[in-house]
Design a protein around this motif. Structure first.
Motif, PDB file in Angstrom:
ATOM      1  N   ASP A  26       0.858  -1.181   0.000  1.00 34.25           N
ATOM      2  CA  ASP A  26       0.000   0.000   0.000  1.00 34.25           C
ATOM      3  C   ASP A  26       0.902   1.242   0.000  1.00 34.25           C
ATOM      4  O   ASP A  26       1.619   1.498   0.962  1.00 34.25           O
ATOM      5  N   LEU A  27       0.871   2.003  -1.084  1.00 35.67           N
ATOM      6  CA  LEU A  27       1.727   3.179  -1.203  1.00 35.67           C
ATOM      7  C   LEU A  27       1.075   4.447  -0.656  1.00 35.67           C
ATOM      8  O   LEU A  27       1.632   5.539  -0.789  1.00 35.67           O
ATOM      9  N   GLY A  28      -0.103   4.309  -0.054  1.00 30.85           N
ATOM     10  CA  GLY A  28      -0.745   5.465   0.557  1.00 30.85           C
ATOM     11  C   GLY A  28      -1.524   6.303  -0.446  1.00 30.85           C
ATOM     12  O   GLY A  28      -1.882   5.837  -1.529  1.00 30.85           O
ATOM     13  N   PRO A  29      -1.783   7.556  -0.108  1.00 28.51           N
ATOM     14  CA  PRO A  29      -2.557   8.435  -0.993  1.00 28.51           C
ATOM     15  C   PRO A  29      -1.895   8.562  -2.365  1.00 28.51           C
ATOM     16  O   PRO A  29      -0.673   8.550  -2.493  1.00 28.51           O
ATOM     17  N   LEU A  30      -2.715   8.678  -3.397  1.00 29.70           N
ATOM     18  CA  LEU A  30      -2.227   8.744  -4.764  1.00 29.70           C
ATOM     19  C   LEU A  30      -1.403  10.007  -4.986  1.00 29.70           C
ATOM     20  O   LEU A  30      -1.862  11.117  -4.725  1.00 29.70           O
ATOM     21  N   ARG A  31      -0.170   9.810  -5.481  1.00 30.67           N
ATOM     22  CA  ARG A  31       0.711  10.922  -5.818  1.00 30.67           C
ATOM     23  C   ARG A  31       1.181  10.849  -7.265  1.00 30.67           C
ATOM     24  O   ARG A  31       1.279  11.870  -7.938  1.00 30.67           O
ATOM     25  N   TYR A  32       1.491   9.643  -7.720  1.00 28.69           N
ATOM     26  CA  TYR A  32       2.025   9.463  -9.069  1.00 28.69           C
ATOM     27  C   TYR A  32       1.573   8.113  -9.598  1.00 28.69           C
ATOM     28  O   TYR A  32       1.670   7.107  -8.902  1.00 28.69           O
ATOM     29  N   PHE A  33       1.048   8.119 -10.834  1.00 27.55           N
ATOM     30  CA  PHE A  33       0.562   6.870 -11.422  1.00 27.55           C
ATOM     31  C   PHE A  33       0.605   6.971 -12.934  1.00 27.55           C
ATOM     32  O   PHE A  33      -0.067   7.810 -13.530  1.00 27.55           O
ATOM     33  N   LEU A  34       1.436   6.139 -13.562  1.00 27.94           N
ATOM     34  CA  LEU A  34       1.529   6.063 -15.020  1.00 27.94           C
ATOM     35  C   LEU A  34       1.704   7.433 -15.661  1.00 27.94           C
ATOM     36  O   LEU A  34       1.034   7.804 -16.627  1.00 27.94           O
ATOM     37  N   GLY A  35       2.614   8.224 -15.109  1.00 28.56           N
ATOM     38  CA  GLY A  35       2.902   9.539 -15.664  1.00 28.56           C
ATOM     39  C   GLY A  35       2.003  10.653 -15.174  1.00 28.56           C
ATOM     40  O   GLY A  35       2.224  11.822 -15.498  1.00 28.56           O
ATOM     41  N   LEU A  36       0.974  10.315 -14.407  1.00 27.46           N
ATOM     42  CA  LEU A  36       0.057  11.323 -13.862  1.00 27.46           C
ATOM     43  C   LEU A  36       0.483  11.713 -12.457  1.00 27.46           C
ATOM     44  O   LEU A  36       0.679  10.840 -11.604  1.00 27.46           O
ATOM     45  N   GLU A  37       0.618  13.012 -12.219  1.00 31.74           N
ATOM     46  CA  GLU A  37       0.956  13.521 -10.886  1.00 31.74           C
ATOM     47  C   GLU A  37      -0.290  14.136 -10.259  1.00 31.74           C
ATOM     48  O   GLU A  37      -0.985  14.926 -10.899  1.00 31.74           O
ATOM     49  N   VAL A  38      -0.553  13.764  -9.016  1.00 33.12           N
ATOM     50  CA  VAL A  38      -1.751  14.233  -8.314  1.00 33.12           C
ATOM     51  C   VAL A  38      -1.331  14.958  -7.045  1.00 33.12           C
ATOM     52  O   VAL A  38      -0.548  14.432  -6.237  1.00 33.12           O
ATOM     53  N   ALA A  39      -1.819  16.170  -6.866  1.00 35.47           N
ATOM     54  CA  ALA A  39      -1.540  16.964  -5.669  1.00 35.47           C
ATOM     55  C   ALA A  39      -2.861  17.364  -5.030  1.00 35.47           C
ATOM     56  O   ALA A  39      -3.884  17.509  -5.718  1.00 35.47           O
ATOM     57  N   TYR A  40      -2.832  17.543  -3.721  1.00 35.84           N
ATOM     58  CA  TYR A  40      -4.045  17.851  -2.969  1.00 35.84           C
ATOM     59  C   TYR A  40      -3.913  19.226  -2.305  1.00 35.84           C
ATOM     60  O   TYR A  40      -2.833  19.623  -1.887  1.00 35.84           O
ATOM     61  N   SER A  41      -5.032  19.916  -2.228  1.00 34.01           N
ATOM     62  CA  SER A  41      -5.100  21.163  -1.482  1.00 34.01           C
ATOM     63  C   SER A  41      -6.546  21.377  -1.063  1.00 34.01           C
ATOM     64  O   SER A  41      -7.434  20.598  -1.427  1.00 34.01           O
ATOM     65  N   ARG A  42      -6.796  22.446  -0.320  1.00 34.65           N
ATOM     66  CA  ARG A  42      -8.165  22.740   0.083  1.00 34.65           C
ATOM     67  C   ARG A  42      -9.046  23.088  -1.113  1.00 34.65           C
ATOM     68  O   ARG A  42     -10.268  22.950  -1.059  1.00 34.65           O
ATOM     69  N   ARG A  43      -8.420  23.540  -2.185  1.00 33.65           N
ATOM     70  CA  ARG A  43      -9.183  23.896  -3.383  1.00 33.65           C
ATOM     71  C   ARG A  43      -9.651  22.659  -4.139  1.00 33.65           C
ATOM     72  O   ARG A  43     -10.626  22.720  -4.883  1.00 33.65           O
ATOM     73  N   GLY A  44      -8.949  21.542  -3.991  1.00 34.37           N
ATOM     74  CA  GLY A  44      -9.327  20.329  -4.693  1.00 34.37           C
ATOM     75  C   GLY A  44      -8.110  19.526  -5.109  1.00 34.37           C
ATOM     76  O   GLY A  44      -7.073  19.535  -4.428  1.00 34.37           O
ATOM     77  N   TYR A  45      -8.212  18.852  -6.246  1.00 36.09           N
ATOM     78  CA  TYR A  45      -7.147  18.002  -6.752  1.00 36.09           C
ATOM     79  C   TYR A  45      -6.502  18.646  -7.977  1.00 36.09           C
ATOM     80  O   TYR A  45      -7.207  19.101  -8.891  1.00 36.09           O
ATOM     81  N   LEU A  46      -5.194  18.638  -8.017  1.00 34.80           N
ATOM     82  CA  LEU A  46      -4.445  19.107  -9.171  1.00 34.80           C
ATOM     83  C   LEU A  46      -3.828  17.902  -9.860  1.00 34.80           C
ATOM     84  O   LEU A  46      -3.113  17.119  -9.233  1.00 34.80           O
ATOM     85  N   VAL A  47      -4.103  17.749 -11.148  1.00 33.19           N
ATOM     86  CA  VAL A  47      -3.567  16.631 -11.919  1.00 33.19           C
ATOM     87  C   VAL A  47      -2.709  17.194 -13.048  1.00 33.19           C
ATOM     88  O   VAL A  47      -3.153  18.075 -13.795  1.00 33.19           O
ATOM     89  N   SER A  48      -1.490  16.696 -13.156  1.00 38.89           N
ATOM     90  CA  SER A  48      -0.572  17.189 -14.183  1.00 38.89           C
ATOM     91  C   SER A  48       0.305  16.046 -14.684  1.00 38.89           C
ATOM     92  O   SER A  48       0.257  14.922 -14.160  1.00 38.89           O
ATOM     93  N   GLN A  49       1.132  16.357 -15.683  1.00 41.84           N
ATOM     94  CA  GLN A  49       2.079  15.387 -16.237  1.00 41.84           C
ATOM     95  C   GLN A  49       3.435  16.059 -16.470  1.00 41.84           C
ATOM     96  O   GLN A  49       4.076  15.871 -17.499  1.00 41.84           O
ATOM     97  N   GLN A  50       3.879  16.823 -15.490  1.00 40.95           N
ATOM     98  CA  GLN A  50       5.114  17.594 -15.665  1.00 40.95           C
ATOM     99  C   GLN A  50       6.333  16.700 -15.848  1.00 40.95           C
ATOM    100  O   GLN A  50       7.177  16.961 -16.709  1.00 40.95           O
ATOM    101  N   LYS A  51       6.448  15.665 -15.054  1.00 47.55           N
ATOM    102  CA  LYS A  51       7.595  14.768 -15.184  1.00 47.55           C
ATOM    103  C   LYS A  51       7.551  14.051 -16.534  1.00 47.55           C
ATOM    104  O   LYS A  51       8.583  13.897 -17.206  1.00 47.55           O
ATOM    105  N   TYR A  52       6.385  13.602 -16.924  1.00 51.59           N
ATOM    106  CA  TYR A  52       6.230  12.935 -18.212  1.00 51.59           C
ATOM    107  C   TYR A  52       6.631  13.873 -19.345  1.00 51.59           C
ATOM    108  O   TYR A  52       7.316  13.469 -20.295  1.00 51.59           O
ATOM    109  N   LEU A  53       6.244  15.144 -19.239  1.00 48.53           N
ATOM    110  CA  LEU A  53       6.589  16.124 -20.263  1.00 48.53           C
ATOM    111  C   LEU A  53       8.092  16.380 -20.281  1.00 48.53           C
ATOM    112  O   LEU A  53       8.691  16.528 -21.358  1.00 48.53           O
TER     113      LEU A  53
END
Length: 218
Positions: A26-53
């Motif tokens: 169990d790697l815990g809360p989702l942070r990185y998956f198949l090139g997708l980066e996920v970040a959390y804040s009070r505003r919601g979820y941010l999804v990006s592919q900066q490393k993949y790019l």
């Protein structure tokens, strides 16, 4: 594997069941998956592919550090006969394929990537130049992300447009649409229409029809 749901107890039960059947961690809360980066804040979820790019830039091996303000020039049309054939189309095909996956989080390049895909069988110098412009645009906008708001409404809104007879080779129109769930962009597409429209009205009706079908599917 990504396991998600609004019932915490059910998610925990599923993970425990999987753990008894398979070797897993169990790697815990989702942070990185198949090139997708996920970040959390009070505003919601941010999804990006900066490393993949960044990996795409390394594969492209481009020393030119210039940036572009748009992914394609306004009213620029690409043709299968313009320019010289590429002696080795391998890099063009690999980079266009990588950009297809990048459109998961970058709807702003969906149109131009669809255009570039049309020439992967026999790319030419003009097509490669257009591809380099997309990469320069992405270099200047590498930090852009999709925000899935935690406070948006439950209203579903859709917008569509059409480029009537935009393809000079077959005179077919290109439909583009985007669908919002509240403030969050959840679906988008740029696709050439399957038939030739004989008027802007016919092309626009086709665009609205395909957009409505997507909304109903959602």
């Amino acid at each position: 594997m990504v396991i998600t749901g609004d019932d915490v107890d059910t998610v925990l039960s599923l993970k425990q069941r999987l753990h008894t059947e398979f070797q897993m961690k169990d790697l815990g809360p989702l942070r990185y998956f198949l090139g997708l980066e996920v970040a959390y804040s009070r505003r919601g979820y941010l999804v990006s592919q900066q490393k993949y790019l960044s990996d795409i830039f390394r594969r492209a091996d481009i020393t030119d550090l210039r940036t572009a303000s748009t992914p394609i020039e306004l009213h620029h049309r690409l043709s299968s006969s313009d320019g010289e054939p590429l002696p080795d189309p391998t890099r063009y095909r690999a980079l266009v394929g990588a950009l297809v996956y990048l459109t998961i989080t970058r709807p702003d390049i969906a149109y131009v990537v669809r255009v570039l895909i049309q020439f992967v069988s026999a790319p030419r110098s003009t097509h490669y130049a257009a591809l380099l412009r997309v990469l320069r645009y992405l270099r200047g906008t590498i930090s852009r992300s999709l925000l899935f708001s935690a406070t948006s409404s439950l209203e579903l809104r859709a917008y569509c447009d059409v480029d009537w007879a935009g393809d000079a080779s077959d005179r077919r129109s290109t439909t583009g649409f985007c669908i919002f769930f509240g403030d969050s962009l959840i679906s988008w597409k740029s696709k050439k229409q399957s038939t030739v429209a004989f008027s802007t009205t016919e092309a626009e009706y086709g665009a609205m029809s395909s957009t409505a079908k997507e909304v109903l599917w959602l």
